[in-house]
Design an enzyme around this catalytic site. Structure first.
Site, PDB file in Angstrom:
ATOM      1  N   GLY A 157       0.155   1.867  -3.744  1.00 30.75           N
ATOM      2  CA  GLY A 157      -0.515   1.578  -4.997  1.00 30.75           C
ATOM      3  C   GLY A 157      -1.714   2.485  -5.158  1.00 30.75           C
ATOM      4  N   PHE A 158      -2.899   1.906  -5.156  1.00 30.23           N
ATOM      5  CA  PHE A 158      -4.156   2.646  -5.338  1.00 30.23           C
ATOM      6  C   PHE A 158      -4.141   3.411  -6.662  1.00 30.23           C
ATOM      7  CE2 PHE A 158      -3.506   1.991  -0.821  1.00 30.23           C
ATOM      8  CZ  PHE A 158      -4.720   1.426  -0.446  1.00 30.23           C
ATOM      9  N   HIS A 159      -3.734   2.702  -7.690  1.00 32.66           N
ATOM     10  CA  HIS A 159      -3.776   3.280  -9.032  1.00 32.66           C
ATOM     11  C   HIS A 159      -3.763   2.161 -10.071  1.00 32.66           C
ATOM     12  CE1 HIS A 159       0.714   3.005  -8.445  1.00 32.66           C
ATOM     13  NE2 HIS A 159       0.619   2.491  -9.656  1.00 32.66           N
ATOM     14  N   ALA A 160      -4.077   2.563 -11.299  1.00 36.44           N
ATOM     15  CA  ALA A 160      -3.913   1.679 -12.463  1.00 36.44           C
ATOM     16  C   ALA A 160      -3.076   2.449 -13.476  1.00 36.44           C
ATOM     17  CB  ALA A 160      -5.277   1.326 -13.045  1.00 36.44           C
TER      18      ALA A 160
ATOM     19  N   ARG B  82      -4.218  -1.687  -8.682  1.00 42.43           N
ATOM     20  CA  ARG B  82      -3.449  -2.474  -7.730  1.00 42.43           C
ATOM     21  C   ARG B  82      -3.306  -1.757  -6.394  1.00 42.43           C
ATOM     22  NH1 ARG B  82       0.710  -1.315 -11.171  1.00 42.43           N
ATOM     23  NH2 ARG B  82      -1.043  -1.536 -12.603  1.00 42.43           N
TER      24      ARG B  82
END
Ligand code: TYD
Length: 132
Positions: free
Chosen positions: A48-51, A96
């Protein structure tokens, strides 16, 4: 207001085993344009580590479990997703992270748009400045 919006899908399990049905236009609050799944995640891996600017998604652990961290730029909330009948609705502009995947975890995601790298925000500081 919580970031952890769970949609309960009908559990049609019987003595033979499990069955979960997902119907567009009924259980899903967007038009489904894409489905993908994440499996065989290696031990200790976080993803994840993104929006997303526009994309909405619903995530299910159809097998096994994993943990979701959702963040709207002001608060962070954590949830163990461990039931195939429960879908986690992730709205646009939510950061997330996913972690603690079990070896058998199959994470299925239903998405409102086709894949588009330009819809991603991968820098947390940029996300916070856009979201708040
Ligand atoms: P990414 O969404 O970054 O994975 P995660 O957030 O789970 O770590 O996707 C990983 C790579 O796969 C990235 O290069 C984009 C690509 N990808 C597609 O081409 N199509 C898709 O539908 C998805 C979800 C990813």
């Amino acid at each position: 207001m919580t970031l952890l919006n769970i949609i309960n899908f009908p559990d049609l399990s019987d003595e033979r085993g499990g069955l979960v049905a997902i119907e567009t236009g009924k259980d899903i609050p967007f038009k489904v344009e894409r489905v993908y799944f994440i499996h065989s995640t290696q031990t200790g891996v976080s993803r994840g580590f993104h929006a997303h600017k526009k994309l909405k998604q619903i995530a299910f652990c159809v097998k096994g479990s994993c943990e979701f961290i959702l963040d709207d730029g002001k608060k962070r909330e954590t949830l163990a997703l461990d039931n195939p009948c429960k879908g986690l609705l992730i709205e646009s502009m939510i950061w997330r992270e996913m972690r603690n995947f079990t070896d058998d975890c199959v994470l299925m995601v239903i998405a409102s748009e086709h894949f588009s790298e330009s819809d991603y925000i991968r820098d947390y500081d940029q996300f916070v400045s856009l979201a708040t």
